[in-house]
Design a protein around this motif. Structure first.
Motif, mmCIF file in Angstrom:
data_model
loop_
_atom_site.group_PDB
_atom_site.id
_atom_site.type_symbol
_atom_site.label_atom_id
_atom_site.label_comp_id
_atom_site.label_asym_id
_atom_site.label_seq_id
_atom_site.Cartn_x
_atom_site.Cartn_y
_atom_site.Cartn_z
ATOM 1 N N LEU A 46 -17.079 -12.555 -27.740
ATOM 2 C CA LEU A 46 -16.030 -12.032 -28.608
ATOM 3 C C LEU A 46 -16.596 -11.078 -29.651
ATOM 4 N N GLN A 47 -17.810 -11.341 -30.097
ATOM 5 C CA GLN A 47 -18.461 -10.448 -31.055
ATOM 6 C C GLN A 47 -18.674 -9.064 -30.431
ATOM 7 N N VAL A 48 -19.109 -9.039 -29.192
ATOM 8 C CA VAL A 48 -19.322 -7.760 -28.493
ATOM 9 C C VAL A 48 -17.989 -7.037 -28.300
ATOM 10 N N LEU A 49 -16.956 -7.772 -27.903
ATOM 11 C CA LEU A 49 -15.635 -7.170 -27.697
ATOM 12 C C LEU A 49 -15.092 -6.600 -29.006
ATOM 13 N N ASN A 52 -16.871 -3.383 -30.084
ATOM 14 C CA ASN A 52 -16.466 -2.245 -29.251
ATOM 15 C C ASN A 52 -14.973 -1.942 -29.374
ATOM 16 N N ASN A 53 -14.357 -2.517 -30.401
ATOM 17 C CA ASN A 53 -12.954 -2.269 -30.745
ATOM 18 C C ASN A 53 -11.964 -2.594 -29.623
ATOM 19 N N LEU A 54 -12.287 -3.572 -28.798
ATOM 20 C CA LEU A 54 -11.355 -4.016 -27.765
ATOM 21 C C LEU A 54 -10.428 -5.099 -28.308
ATOM 22 N N ILE A 55 -10.920 -5.858 -29.295
ATOM 23 C CA ILE A 55 -10.117 -6.883 -29.966
ATOM 24 C C ILE A 55 -10.358 -6.772 -31.459
#
Length: 74
Positions: A46-49, A52-55
Protein backbone atom coordinates in the motif's frame (compact mmCIF):
# COMPACT_ATOMS: atom_id res chain seq x y z
CA UNK A 1 3.01 -15.05 -13.96
CA UNK A 2 2.58 -12.26 -11.44
CA UNK A 3 4.51 -12.02 -8.20
CA UNK A 4 2.66 -12.25 -4.88
CA UNK A 5 3.21 -8.55 -4.33
CA UNK A 6 1.63 -7.77 -7.70
CA UNK A 7 -1.36 -10.05 -7.04
CA UNK A 8 -1.91 -8.52 -3.60
CA UNK A 9 -1.52 -5.04 -5.07
CA UNK A 10 -4.20 -5.70 -7.69
CA UNK A 11 -6.54 -7.21 -5.09
CA UNK A 12 -5.93 -4.23 -2.79
CA UNK A 13 -6.75 -1.71 -5.51
CA UNK A 14 -9.96 -3.56 -6.39
CA UNK A 15 -11.03 -3.63 -2.73
CA UNK A 16 -10.16 0.04 -2.16
CA UNK A 17 -11.98 1.09 -5.35
CA UNK A 18 -15.12 -0.79 -4.33
CA UNK A 19 -15.08 0.75 -0.86
CA UNK A 20 -14.37 4.22 -2.27
CA UNK A 21 -17.31 3.89 -4.62
CA UNK A 22 -19.47 3.26 -1.54
CA UNK A 23 -17.96 6.35 0.13
CA UNK A 24 -15.86 4.43 2.67
CA UNK A 25 -12.18 4.33 3.57
CA UNK A 26 -10.46 1.00 4.11
CA UNK A 27 -8.09 0.28 6.99
CA UNK A 28 -4.89 -1.72 6.66
CA UNK A 29 -6.36 -4.53 8.79
CA UNK A 30 -9.50 -4.68 6.68
CA UNK A 31 -7.57 -4.81 3.40
CA UNK A 32 -5.11 -7.44 4.67
CA UNK A 33 -7.98 -9.63 5.88
CA UNK A 34 -9.93 -9.20 2.64
CA UNK A 35 -7.01 -10.15 0.38
CA UNK A 36 -5.68 -12.80 2.78
CA UNK A 37 -2.24 -11.23 3.11
CA UNK A 38 0.00 -10.53 6.14
CA UNK A 39 -0.48 -6.99 7.46
CA UNK A 40 3.20 -6.04 7.26
CA UNK A 41 3.45 -7.17 3.64
CA UNK A 42 0.19 -5.42 2.78
CA UNK A 43 1.45 -2.21 4.40
CA UNK A 44 4.54 -2.21 2.17
CA UNK A 45 2.43 -2.78 -0.94
CA UNK A 46 0.00 0.00 0.00
CA UNK A 47 2.93 2.33 0.65
CA UNK A 48 4.19 1.76 -2.90
CA UNK A 49 0.70 2.28 -4.35
CA UNK A 50 0.32 5.50 -2.38
CA UNK A 51 3.74 6.84 -3.40
CA UNK A 52 2.80 6.24 -7.04
CA UNK A 53 -0.48 8.12 -6.57
CA UNK A 54 -2.68 5.11 -7.32
CA UNK A 55 -4.39 5.37 -3.91
CA UNK A 56 -4.74 8.05 -1.25
CA UNK A 57 -3.77 7.44 2.34
CA UNK A 58 -4.92 9.33 5.44
CA UNK A 59 -3.58 9.00 8.97
CA UNK A 60 -5.50 9.09 12.22
CA UNK A 61 -8.62 7.49 13.71
CA UNK A 62 -10.73 8.38 10.66
CA UNK A 63 -7.89 7.58 8.26
CA UNK A 64 -7.39 4.76 5.85
CA UNK A 65 -7.01 4.18 2.14
CA UNK A 66 -9.24 5.43 -0.64
CA UNK A 67 -9.27 6.36 -4.31
CA UNK A 68 -10.55 9.50 -6.00
CA UNK A 69 -12.69 7.78 -8.61
CA UNK A 70 -13.89 11.09 -10.10
CA UNK A 71 -10.34 12.00 -11.01
CA UNK A 72 -9.78 8.63 -12.69
CA UNK A 73 -12.71 9.13 -15.09
CA UNK A 74 -11.04 12.17 -16.67
Amino acid sequence: MFSKACKYGIRSIIHIAAQSQAGKRSSLKEIAAQIDSPEAFTAKILQVLSRNNLIDSSKGPQGGFEMDLKQMKK
